[in-house]
Motif scaffolding. Sequence first.
Motif, PDB file in Angstrom:
ATOM      1  N   PRO A   2       0.825  -1.208   0.000  1.00  0.00           N
ATOM      2  CA  PRO A   2       0.000   0.000   0.000  1.00  0.00           C
ATOM      3  C   PRO A   2       0.862   1.263   0.000  1.00  0.00           C
ATOM      4  N   HIS A   3       0.245   2.364  -0.353  1.00  0.00           N
ATOM      5  CA  HIS A   3       0.907   3.664  -0.340  1.00  0.00           C
ATOM      6  C   HIS A   3       1.420   3.954   1.076  1.00  0.00           C
ATOM      7  N   VAL A 121       2.166  13.562   2.121  1.00  0.00           N
ATOM      8  CA  VAL A 121       0.858  13.396   1.475  1.00  0.00           C
ATOM      9  C   VAL A 121      -0.259  13.618   2.488  1.00  0.00           C
ATOM     10  N   MET A 122      -0.084  13.098   3.700  1.00  0.00           N
ATOM     11  CA  MET A 122      -1.126  13.259   4.724  1.00  0.00           C
ATOM     12  C   MET A 122      -1.271  14.712   5.178  1.00  0.00           C
ATOM     13  N   SER A 123      -0.212  15.502   5.027  1.00  0.00           N
ATOM     14  CA  SER A 123      -0.272  16.901   5.454  1.00  0.00           C
ATOM     15  C   SER A 123      -0.774  17.842   4.365  1.00  0.00           C
ATOM     16  N   PHE A 183      -2.432   7.672  -5.151  1.00  0.00           N
ATOM     17  CA  PHE A 183      -3.170   6.559  -4.576  1.00  0.00           C
ATOM     18  C   PHE A 183      -3.741   5.684  -5.690  1.00  0.00           C
ATOM     19  N   SER A 184      -3.663   4.376  -5.480  1.00  0.00           N
ATOM     20  CA  SER A 184      -4.317   3.442  -6.395  1.00  0.00           C
ATOM     21  C   SER A 184      -5.727   3.152  -5.888  1.00  0.00           C
ATOM     22  N   GLY A 185      -6.489   2.431  -6.706  1.00  0.00           N
ATOM     23  CA  GLY A 185      -7.833   2.046  -6.276  1.00  0.00           C
ATOM     24  C   GLY A 185      -7.801   1.188  -5.014  1.00  0.00           C
ATOM     25  N   LEU A 190      -8.617   0.428   0.931  1.00  0.00           N
ATOM     26  CA  LEU A 190      -8.070   0.195   2.261  1.00  0.00           C
ATOM     27  C   LEU A 190      -8.426   1.337   3.211  1.00  0.00           C
ATOM     28  N   VAL A 191      -8.324   2.578   2.722  1.00  0.00           N
ATOM     29  CA  VAL A 191      -8.671   3.731   3.553  1.00  0.00           C
ATOM     30  C   VAL A 191     -10.138   3.666   3.974  1.00  0.00           C
TER      31      VAL A 191
END
Length: 208
Positions: A2-3, A121-123, A183-185, A190-191
């Motif tokens: 995963p990412h 990425v999260m920020s 992000f992939s599908g 997963l998120v």
Amino acid sequence: MPHPAVQIYIWMCLALAGQMLDGYALAILAAMEILLSLGMCPSRFFYLLRRTRWILISLFVIFAYTGTGDLLWQQWGAFSPVTDGIVHGLLQLLRLLAMLAGLSILLSLLSQAQLIAGLYVMSLPFVHFGLSPERMAVRLALTLQYADKARQKISGNWRDALEQMLEPAPMAHGYIELQVTVFSGRDWLLVIAVTVALIEVWLLGVLQ
């Protein structure tokens, strides 16, 4: 895999779930994370335990002596821990151990560059609040770099170690390259799945 941002998000959700769970559910979650950590990265897990051992011990002692309930040893009087405090202290230890086990797994799966890229990425949503994700990523990268160098230089003598830690950091020009991927599908699935599971854990706690 995963990412990196997704892996960090999963660890954060597991940490939040550990705070919401209690009793057998918490014990099962902690046991799963600890066993997985011992199988994947035992040295890193024990390193985190060694670095946080006094925090864990202090936390347990505080809960054991400041909780409510009957004294464990009546003859000790005020010097005796209380039963409910010991139970709550053990629960907090389980939560912290689960969090450390999950963190050791995360750090073993992600390189330093991937960790910084994932946090970057999260920020990104914080741009709307006037914060700069690029500046945050650079500061994090420099902090990790200086911390790693300090850890390698620190000697066994505490006075020398303190002097080395207080030495000014050398100024050097350079650049930091962020390897950011989209992000992939599967990442989005997963998120969504982890978010739904966390909401269910929260609802179960509210309804109990």
